[in-house]
Each structure stands twice: as C-alpha cells, then as structure tokens.
Design an enzyme around this catalytic site. Structure first.
Site, PDB file in Angstrom:
ATOM      1  N   CYS A 367       0.829  -1.208   0.000  1.00 10.91           N
ATOM      2  CA  CYS A 367       0.000   0.000   0.000  1.00 10.91           C
ATOM      3  C   CYS A 367       0.862   1.256   0.000  1.00 10.91           C
ATOM      4  CB  CYS A 367      -0.938   0.003   1.215  1.00 10.91           C
ATOM      5  SG  CYS A 367      -0.073  -0.025   2.808  1.00 10.91           S
ATOM      6  N   GLU A 402      -3.047   0.547  -4.131  1.00 11.48           N
ATOM      7  CA  GLU A 402      -2.612  -0.788  -3.721  1.00 11.48           C
ATOM      8  C   GLU A 402      -1.969  -1.473  -4.922  1.00 11.48           C
ATOM      9  OE1 GLU A 402      -3.214  -3.487  -0.172  1.00 11.48           O
ATOM     10  OE2 GLU A 402      -3.664  -1.372  -0.535  1.00 11.48           O
TER      11      GLU A 402
END
Length: 415
Positions: A367, A402
């Site tokens: 992330c 992500e």
C-alpha cells in the site's frame, strides 16, 4: 518570508501534494492542487530544504479542475483528489507509482499495467474511523493533522455507515478517542469505541447495530450484539472481528484475490508461505490447492479470525508472531511467498531471510509505493525478475494505491 506567495505547480507527488518551487529554489508541497496551476500560498512549515503550504487562492486553475462533492474538502485530511475527475485520478496515480519505482527502485520500464478502477468511486468504504471533538460530536482530523473538526457529510462510507454515524453522540467526558464503524456483506453494522479507560463507558445505544469497546491494553469488550462481522469474497465468507484489519473496498478485495489466483503457478505450488496473513483473506483460497500453507500474523484478533476462517483445512499452520520472530525458526522451502506488509514495508531482517529461502515465486502486496520500490530493488539484485505489477484503486478520491507485484526467481550463473 511573507505569509502569501505565488507559485506554479510542477507535478503531483506521492502523499497527495503538488510540488512547486519557492523563489529561493526550495521545494514547497501544497495539497488540493493540479499541475500547471498558479496558486497563492500560506506557508505553514519551513525547513532548510523544503516548505509546506496551504493554498489560499487558485489564481490560474487547471482545465481539469472540477468542483469537489464534499463541503469539507480542503479542510479534511481524508480526501486529496476530489477536485480531479476520476479517470485523471487514475492517470496521476499511475504516473506517481512509476516515478517511485524508477526513482527509488531504479527499475527501468516497470511492467505496470493501467490501474484497475474501482467500480464504486463514492460510498465504497466498509470501514470508517471518526474522532470525537471537544463536544463529543464525531469528526475527522483536519489537513494539518492537529485538529478534530465536526462533520456534516462524508461521501466515502457505504450507505448503512452513512445512515448511522450522524446518530452517534458521545459524552464529552467519556474518555473515548476513536470511534470506528464497519459494514459487512450482510448489512450488519458494528461500532468499535476506543478509549483511555480499562472498562467500557456507560452508553445508551438505541440503534440496531453491534458495539464493542477496545481498551488501552488491547482487550475487547462486546457491548451490544455480535463481536464479529462477515464478509463475502467470491464463494467464501470470512469472519472479521471488530479490531481486525480487513480491506475497506470489498469489491476490489475480490479482484485482488482473482489476480493472485490468475498469476501463480498452481500446478507447481505445493508449499506456500504467507506473511502478514491477517484474517486469511488470501489464505482461504490458496489453501484449496496447496499441499501445505504456513501463515504468520502478529495481531491477536486477526489470528483468532484466521483460525475460524481456515478451520476446515488440515493443511494450514498459523504462527502468532511477528515476521521477524517467526522466520528464523521456519525450515520450509516455499514454492510461493505471499507477503502483505504494513506501510513501512519489510524490515531488513525479514527481507534477508525471505531472500535466503530462494522461493521461485514471490507475490508482494503493498500500500506504499516508496517502501515497495525500496524492497523490490533488493529482490532484483538478489536474482529475481519482475514479471508484472498490477495496481488496484482501493481508495478513490485519495492518493492511496494498492499494488500486487509478481516476482520470479531467475537462474543465476555461478562461476
């Protein structure tokens, strides 16, 4: 330096800010802007090599600029891109991701496809965190990170969360410092309160929801209803406790599972090592074809959920420990290492131990592009090649992205 100065924004950078230059040549970071815009600034932080500022006026707006949906945009620290059309948000995110991979990771021509858009760009979040202000009203932390302000609207949470949060009011002296609302796949809502006291505060909750209290020692009390939620991902239903981590965009989480199943070599993948396994979102699908799956997770609540979610499998082992604690004691030779570390990425010890395993496949979920790029640089220098990088927009209207990176071990020539 005067309180107001005019600059031209050069580009967007990771973290949600635009980059410009002050007259003395220092970089200045400015939120809520677009490349090419001329902006008057209020400097809020000065350092020898850079400064931070807030925009006072957009003197020359970009033709891409649109009107933000939320009245709190520009004050709230939660959204960064509401002034950008969604398709352009994806373009900027991809450009920023490429910049991180090439500049930090020294990766030339990264195999990055376009970012997979979120089917829902509003009302997609199944989990929201609030902070009570001095009067007990739920609010958010502002862009400075210093002040909690009460809110009248937010367009990110799913509908039942949106219906619920305005009805919650806390006593100003309750000791509660955080309130989280989660909505599962079966329209159940759970309120998690976190506070300074060891025991839950008295609370009159006249709402059809569950509630729990998490004390400073990490112990959770069930105050009303159930202490877990249920999320349906593909053909599986996963139990998630009030304090356990789970992906906030359920639809995109399912697409991440699809990517994993499509990317790995199932025929030759018999031994799997999953690090930072959480509640078993990926494990529950991988365990179906592996001979054995070893999972490592340090959060107690996530381990509790993992054990419940993977109870039907007798080919799964779970270690409740940090990755740094668990790896030295593992003597397995995995065909696949799947890792989903926190924002800080891998520690040096964890990275070195993973590399020593020489697994033919590594799938790295991240992330944070900066720590991903740093870690990938080490994998590539240790004999791995990048097969693909897929990006998923889990967080529309924000700068977050992500990524899922597939690495394959190459045959190294020895002298």
């Amino acid at each position: 330096m005067s309180d107001s100065i005019i600059v031209k924004i050069e580009k967007l950078i990771y973290g949600g800010d635009g980059l410009a230059r002050l007259p003395d040549g220092r970089a200045v970071f400015v939120p809520f802007v677009l490349p090419g815009e001329e902006v008057s600034l209020n400097i809020i932080e000065e350092k020898p090599r850079f400064a931070r500022a807030l925009p006072l006026e957009i003197i020359k707006p970009s033709p891409k600029r649109i009107t933000p949906l939320c009245k709190h945009f520009g004050t709230c620290g939660g959204c960064h891109y509401q002034h950008i059309p969604y398709q352009d948000q994806l373009i900027f995110k991809r450009e920023i991701l490429l910049d991180q991979l090439t500049r930090i990771g020294k990766i030339s021509d990264p195999p990055l496809s376009s970012i997979l858009p979120s089917p829902e760009t509003w009302h997609y979040r199944n989990h929201m965190q609030f902070h009570p202000d001095s009067d007990g009203q739920l609010g958010f932390v502002d862009i400075t990170g210093q002040v909690v302000f009460p809110i009248q609207e937010c367009h990110l949470p799913q509908d039942l969360i949106s219906d619920t949060w305005p009805k919650i009011s806390l006593d100003a002296n309750s000791g509660i410092n955080k309130a989280s609302l989660r909505q599962d796949s079966f329209d159940e809502v759970l309120l998690l309160l976190e506070g300074e006291e060891e025991t839950p505060p008295e609370m009159d909750l006249d709402l059809p929801i569950s509630a729990a209290y998490l004390n400073p020692s990490g112990f959770s009390y069930t105050m009303a209803g159930n202490d877990t939620l249920a999320y349906k991902i593909k053909y599986k239903i996963l139990q998630v406790s009030a304090e356990s981590f789970f992906q906030v965009n359920t639809i995109q989480a399912e697409k991440m599972v699809d990517f994993i199943l499509d990317s790995i070599d199932k025929v030759n993948t018999k031994e799997i090592l999953e690090l930072y396994s959480g509640v078993g979102l990926f494990s529950i699908f991988l365990a179906e074809f592996a001979d054995h799956l070893t999972a490592v997770e340090s959060a107690i609540s996530s381990c509790y959920d993992f054990a419940a979610n993977l109870d039907a499998f007798d080919n799964v082992s779970l270690y409740e420990a940090t990755v740094d604690e668990a790896l030295p004691g593992l003597s397995i030779k995995p065909d696949l290492v799947l890792l989903d570390p926190p924002r800080a990425g891998l520690t040096k010890q964890a990275r070195d131990l993973i590399l020593q395993m020489q697994s033919p496949q590594v799938l790295y979920i991240s992330c944070d592009p900066a720590t991903l790029a740093r870690d990938l640089k080490q994998f590539l220098s240790a004999g791995y090649r990048l097969e693909s990088i897929a990006a998923f927009d889990m967080f529309p209207q924000t700068y977050h992205v992500e990524t899922m990176t597939v690495l394959r071990r190459t045959q190294r020539v020895t002298s």
